[in-house]
Design a protein around this motif. Sequence first.
Motif, PDB file in Angstrom:
ATOM      1  N   ARG A 719      15.866 -49.766 -19.973  1.00 19.62           N
ATOM      2  CA  ARG A 719      14.791 -50.226 -20.858  1.00 19.62           C
ATOM      3  C   ARG A 719      14.387 -51.660 -20.530  1.00 19.62           C
ATOM      4  O   ARG A 719      14.591 -52.108 -19.420  1.00 19.62           O
ATOM      5  CB  ARG A 719      15.244 -50.096 -22.310  1.00 19.62           C
ATOM      6  N   ALA A 720      13.859 -52.387 -21.502  1.00 23.07           N
ATOM      7  CA  ALA A 720      13.311 -53.720 -21.252  1.00 23.07           C
ATOM      8  C   ALA A 720      14.295 -54.615 -20.503  1.00 23.07           C
ATOM      9  O   ALA A 720      15.492 -54.584 -20.767  1.00 23.07           O
ATOM     10  CB  ALA A 720      12.964 -54.348 -22.580  1.00 23.07           C
ATOM     11  N   SER A 721      13.804 -55.384 -19.617  1.00 20.05           N
ATOM     12  CA  SER A 721      14.689 -56.229 -18.842  1.00 20.05           C
ATOM     13  C   SER A 721      14.848 -57.604 -19.479  1.00 20.05           C
ATOM     14  O   SER A 721      15.771 -58.331 -19.168  1.00 20.05           O
ATOM     15  CB  SER A 721      14.167 -56.364 -17.419  1.00 20.05           C
ATOM     16  N   GLU A 722      13.969 -57.971 -20.360  1.00 13.62           N
ATOM     17  CA  GLU A 722      14.004 -59.294 -20.984  1.00 13.62           C
ATOM     18  C   GLU A 722      14.618 -59.211 -22.379  1.00 13.62           C
ATOM     19  O   GLU A 722      14.311 -58.295 -23.134  1.00 13.62           O
ATOM     20  CB  GLU A 722      12.574 -59.814 -21.158  1.00 13.62           C
ATOM     21  N   TYR A 723      15.425 -60.194 -22.751  1.00 12.93           N
ATOM     22  CA  TYR A 723      15.984 -60.235 -24.100  1.00 12.93           C
ATOM     23  C   TYR A 723      14.871 -60.215 -25.141  1.00 12.93           C
ATOM     24  O   TYR A 723      14.961 -59.583 -26.185  1.00 12.93           O
ATOM     25  CB  TYR A 723      16.844 -61.488 -24.277  1.00 12.93           C
ATOM     26  N   TRP A 724      13.794 -60.919 -24.830  1.00 12.77           N
ATOM     27  CA  TRP A 724      12.692 -61.048 -25.802  1.00 12.77           C
ATOM     28  C   TRP A 724      12.039 -59.723 -26.132  1.00 12.77           C
ATOM     29  O   TRP A 724      11.434 -59.559 -27.171  1.00 12.77           O
ATOM     30  CB  TRP A 724      11.640 -62.033 -25.278  1.00 12.77           C
ATOM     31  N   GLN A 725      12.181 -58.790 -25.191  1.00 11.18           N
ATOM     32  CA  GLN A 725      11.541 -57.497 -25.441  1.00 11.18           C
ATOM     33  C   GLN A 725      12.442 -56.551 -26.233  1.00 11.18           C
ATOM     34  O   GLN A 725      12.027 -55.494 -26.646  1.00 11.18           O
ATOM     35  CB  GLN A 725      11.169 -56.840 -24.107  1.00 11.18           C
TER      36      GLN A 725
END
Length: 742
Positions: A719-725
């Motif tokens: 899934r999302a690679s960024e913590y923010w996502q």
Amino acid sequence: MSIHINQDSREFHLFNEHVSYIFRVLEKSNQLEHLYFGKRIKHRESFKHLVEREVRPSCNMFEGDHTSSLEHIKQEYPSFGTTDYRFPAHMITNKIGSQITNYQYHSFEIIPGKPKLPNLPATYVENDDEAETLEITLIDDVLKSKLILSYTIYKDRNVICRNAKFINEGEEPFYINNAMSTSIDLPDDQYEMLHLAGAWAREAHVESQKISKGIQSIYSARGASSHAHNPFLALKRLNATEHDGEVYGFSLVYSGNFLGQVEVDTYGATRVMMGINPFQFKWRLKPAEIFQTPECVIVYSDQGLNGMSQTYHNLYRTRLARGDWRDRERPILINNWEATYFGFNEEKILTIAKTARELGIELFVLDDGWFGQRNDDTSSLGDWFENKEKLPNGIKGLSEKIDELGMQFGLWFEPEMVCKDTKLFKEHPDWIIATPDRRTSHGRNQFVLDFSREEVVDHIFSLMDKIISESKISYIKWDMNRYITEAYSQSLDVDQQGEVYHRYILGVYNLYEKLIEKYPEILFESCAGGGARFDPGLLFYAPQAWASDDTDAVERLKIQYGTSMVYPLSSIGSHVSAVPNHQVGRITPLETRANVAYFGTFGYELDITKLSEEEKAAVKEQTSFFKEKRQLIQNGRFYRLLNPFESNEVSWMVVSEDQREALVGYYKVLARPNDKYYRIKLRGLDPDKLYSIEGKETTHYGDELMNIGIVLAEDYTDRASEYWQREKEGDFSSKLFILKEV
Ligand code: DGJ
């Protein structure tokens, strides 16, 4: 289960598969010496080798004998003043003003089953083969009195139930200043004392501290078991945990002033006692009269606190609670208190009920404010007739309309109270508890009716009876919103004023009994400004109790966790309420509010008509979910997993008896960024059974779930690679895990 008697050494051994309780009669003094209580040990011809006698500088009972000091003998029901200087289990004043007693062993009797306690609540058996009771009769020849100590052992429970009974066989009255239900001297002091302390809106907070020399106690002198302390304490070994180690629980089946006390003496012996609080207590016992103490239920667990709790849960759910509703599925209710307070009319009530019905709620409870001129808390308690401005068709008419909606109807009463503006008070100003020539303090503008008087109880019964008999009522919430002050009864003699508190509670029990007898089909819920009388005594009459006026989901985690130390989920009143919460102003997700309230007798306490369509849909799902799971929740085994008093995460679970089903609640109070890994280790599953967890693809064996746990972290690999996502859960999040055997 058995009670063995070693005739020669005059020893008594009560045992079953789980526990042994051993005591004996002292050779010379004929008093009772405690020898052992704990995990089951094999019976022996003699337990004489367990007797410990040290020569110590002390006063001794017999001349020439330097080991006959009661101060150094572990006893069953100690007295004061004849070489024991610790707090006694009983104290009596006789006609010459002496307080010395000497009850000596006379005889024993073994009774199949468990005799009832007259006019007092107590655990019971349904068949005599479930338990055996040992009654030891002791006699004081000078006082001319019998003392009967009763011990019940159940076949398959790690429990000993004790009580004491005094009989005056003389020609003169005497005065009982103290009559504990139980006393036990344990040989060492390596324990923590755990108990439930609190206040209004924060009941049953778990406290625990290492015991030390001297007295440590919990008590009530308020006329009710109280918000401040529950009539329960446990001694747990220092290394005992929720699930391992030795714990002794003491729980008093009583709703009035009590004392639970632990005294560690100078040699490290620990005396635990529990009973009616001797403070303010003095009972005149006339010739031929009997004084019966309440029952104390003592649990020994070698499986930690949770083991103790499960024993109480099962016993109290099945052999303390009684009647039609004991085993029946409890209805999901909606209560209008936090929805409307005093400001309602029939139309408003019916709108709430109608919406509630559509969303799957089964019982409507009309709370405070339906009677007399009660538009706030300054008036009308005691005028138990409808306010026709609010309810033009009366309770009868309203209950019929609710019935037509296909719902059950419940009603609130506060039977023990009166306000001064009422017909009741005007006709009977002397019916309140008040001391002549002294100011009478109020609590919430109300006064306490003198329930020690039978005519008062009878009168209140007739008022309630009228309303109940003419309406369709299937539930009653019995509230009690203030404590007793200026305790004095006009109906008792001068030398009986120390009886007021106990007689008052006997009056409360009497009214409950009358109502239950006439209306066995009614479900009673006890309440006392929330949980001020959440005690085993009232569970005998009302199988459920309102745990707290604090309905905030986060606060409830602590309150329900603490309450579960002793009381089964089937007794813990818990509701979903509105946000911002009325007690603390906190805003929690609707889902979390329900996820907390499911672990009790589920209900709602809000204006359901004000919910959005989305919220209503959620409520509908919640009610159908609870209906599906309520058997499991009411009757399953409850396990506490993560403690709200110690951590930001809380968890508990309930497992069906056959271990094929379980429900786990997990709550995270505050959200944390970039957090640690979380797993919850489950309990009580069958290690060899394969379980599915609803919403998860994989299945797991019980052994894995109990030893590794449920892995909470979501797998973000694809899934999302960024913590923010990443999706954020926010504060006060919760999850339920529904397990089923595959
Ligand atoms: C105190 C109770 O705990 C509440 O639930 C509510 O019934 C009020 N009393 C009504 O006065």
